[in-house]
Write an enzyme that holds these catalytic residues in place. Structure first.
Site, PDB file in Angstrom:
ATOM      1  N   GLU A 195     -27.701  65.798  19.340  1.00  0.00           N
ATOM      2  CA  GLU A 195     -26.504  64.974  19.145  1.00  0.00           C
ATOM      3  C   GLU A 195     -25.514  65.830  18.385  1.00  0.00           C
ATOM      4  OE1 GLU A 195     -23.802  63.113  16.944  1.00  0.00           O
ATOM      5  OE2 GLU A 195     -25.614  62.338  15.972  1.00  0.00           O
TER       6      GLU A 195
ATOM      7  N   CYS B 263     -20.363  61.554  12.438  1.00  0.00           N
ATOM      8  CA  CYS B 263     -20.151  61.958  13.840  1.00  0.00           C
ATOM      9  C   CYS B 263     -19.385  60.882  14.590  1.00  0.00           C
ATOM     10  CB  CYS B 263     -21.488  62.204  14.526  1.00  0.00           C
ATOM     11  SG  CYS B 263     -22.553  63.391  13.693  1.00  0.00           S
TER      12      CYS B 263
END
Length: 542
Positions: free
Chosen positions: A292, A326
């Site tokens: 990720e 994020c």
């Protein structure tokens, strides 16, 4: 022991509020004071040894870089090799251990964090990563607890998935750990992610070499203490602190490298993928690559949206934890009919932000992680001040005399492809493009094509046709899509997290699909009464 064991059904860990006078507030304040009173000497944890190289680096709070929390021992290539050897030595016993014993270890880790270690781990996250009490609580308490509990539950569901069997045979599926070791490369911004990446692979019977971000070592050390207290055997998870290139040179040339569990930058992940591809002939098996990475997360408001909903989503989505998620909102598309009111409320609310150290619980915004991040963000702000297509309507100042403090900044631009609308900043800077309120559909196309990333995004609207249109048009633009909410705050068991495009492999941390990446299936067919002749009936004469 024999039995088809049922694991505890997980529920999400309640979020404590740390209100004045509460017991948790008192415990956390005491844990912070205790941590600040010591200077730790943090070793590597390799096999059954605490290893000290003698070459150390300092750990200081981002919001108070004059204070020394401790030092950690930097790993060289020999320590990486030592960690791999320790992992492989631990592998036979660990993968042979009954699954319920592995489950019990990580369920115990969850209970330790929920109870006696809660304040200690939250305090370490607050001091080491400059998170306020609430941001630490939802991360280094609730989310890591949820990861551990839900992963155990998902593991039991995976093992229960078995094939059908025809008459006279028995088909079974065996979910084996991967053949080799897993490399867990973890980020600074979430203690929960740093703990989950090695723990999820280990839960499925794998052994792990874990390299945390240098700016997360302080809380990683507490996680390792918890894992050991919970009963993770020596060598199953090995914690080391090499530079990325030093680790890569050893790990990605090792025949027993079986997979990487990664959260970090897109550029680093792409380099890792390229290296693995170039070295593919060196490995016993094709490694699992799970990552990720970055995001350029969006908020797009429709002309029917409620102004207060839009403002709250922008404030929380962009500026909680200094925009260092994020998933943090970094670009927003606001319709012309709402902009004046949205702008006025944003400026008013941002003027009331308290910015300062985490020890003062009144502060909503704290420091960015380090000087490199500070300098990068300051440069973006200064460039925006010079650009005629931009106006800074709030914030725009910064100060690193005491800590790495960037004042939350709101930029409005007339150029929808301006730098800060496209590039990942990872800080408390939100850029707004004001679009003609009649051009919602074309603006959705703009949102979709502007960024290489596809992690999170949000649409805010009262008009259900607009919501339906945005949900379809932006179906590939975000792996986690939010309707009338900020684009942050995914909860384990509720919103599995991850994105595609340049944002990663979308293997959804906190979901069953992620755990499936750490097993290799073996199909076993047993025939009870086997044939004794090769011939078939069709071969016989009439």
């Amino acid at each position: 022991m024999n039995g088809f064991f049922n694991v505890p059904v997980p529920v999400n860990e309640p979020v404590l509020n740390y209100a004045p006078g509460s017991a948790e507030r008192k415990s956390l304040k005491e844990a912070i004071q205790e941590a600040r009173s010591k200077v730790l000497d943090i070793p590597m944890y390799i096999g059954n040894q605490e290893v000290r190289s003698g070459k150390t680096a300092e750990l200081r709070p981002p919001h108070d870089h004059q204070h020394l929390l401790g030092t950690y021992h930097i790993s060289d290539a020999s320590h990486v090799t030592q960690a791999i050897d320790a992992a492989l030595a631990a592998k036979p016993n660990w993968e042979a251990l009954n699954w319920e014993q592995r489950a019990a270890i990580f369920l115990k880790a969850a209970e330790l964090i929920a109870g006696p270690y809660r304040a200690k781990l939250n305090a370490a996250t607050m001091l080491g990563q400059s998170k306020n009490a609430y941001q630490a609580e939802i991360d280094s308490a609730c989310e890591i607890i949820d990861f551990l509990r839900f992963n155990v539950y998902f593991m039991s569901q995976i093992y229960a998935e078995q094939p059908q069997s025809a008459k006279g045979i028995w088909n079974r599926l065996e979910y084996r750990p991967l053949e080799g070791f897993i490399y867990a490369l973890t980020p600074f911004n979430f203690t929960a992610i740093a703990g989950n990446l090695p723990a999820s692979a280990a839960l499925m019977g794998n052994v792990v070499v874990w390299k945390p971000s240098n700016t997360q070592v302080y809380s990683a050390n507490v996680l390792m203490e918890i894992f050991k207290e919970a009963g993770v055997p020596n060598g199953v998870i090995n914690l080391i602190y090499p530079s990325g290139p030093v680790a890569a040179e050893v790990i990605f040339n090792h025949a027993d490298f079986a997979g990487i569990h990664f959260t970090g930058s897109t550029g680093v992940f792409q380099d890792i993928w390229k290296t693995i591809g170039n070295n593919i002939h060196k490995f016993k098996t094709y490694p699992r690559i799970v990552g990720e990475t970055g995001g350029k997360d969006f908020i797009v408001a429709h002309h029917s949206a409620h102004v207060d909903t839009v403002v709250t989503a922008m404030l929380r989505g962009a500026f909680e934890y200094q925009g260092q998620k994020c998933s943090a909102a970094s670009r927003a598309y606001i319709p012309s009919n709402l902009w004046d009111e949205v702008k006025a409320k944003m400026v008013k609310e941002m003027a009331g932000f308290n910015v300062g150290p985490v020890e003062d619980f009144r502060n909503f915004v704290n420091a960015v992680i380090d000087e490199k991040s500070f300098d990068k963000l300051a440069a973006y702000i200064e460039e925006a001040k010079k650009d005629p297509s931009c106006e800074i309507v709030a914030g725009g100042t910064y100060d690193k005399s005491k800590g790495w403090f960037i004042q939350p900044t709101l930029i409005v631009t007339s150029n929808p492809k301006y730098t800060t609308m496209c590039e990942e900043l990872f800080g408390p800077v939100l850029t707004v493009y004001v679009y003609d309120s009649k051009e919602f559909e074309s603006t959705l196309e703009l949102v979709n094509e502007t960024s290489e990333y596809a992690l999170t995004g949000a649409v805010l609207a009262q008009d259900r046709y607009a919501i339906d249109l945005a949900t379809w048009k932006l179906r590939n633009a975000a792996g986690n899509f939010y309707i009338n909410d900020k684009p942050t705050g995914a909860v384990v068991g509720q919103q599995p997290f991850g994105g595609a495009r340049a944002s990663g492999t979308n293997d959804k941390a906190g979901a069953m699909i992620n755990l499936m990446r750490w097993v290799s299936l073996r199909t076993i067919k047993e025939t009870f009464v086997p044939p004794v002749s090769y011939g078939y009936d069709f071969m016989k004469e009439a």
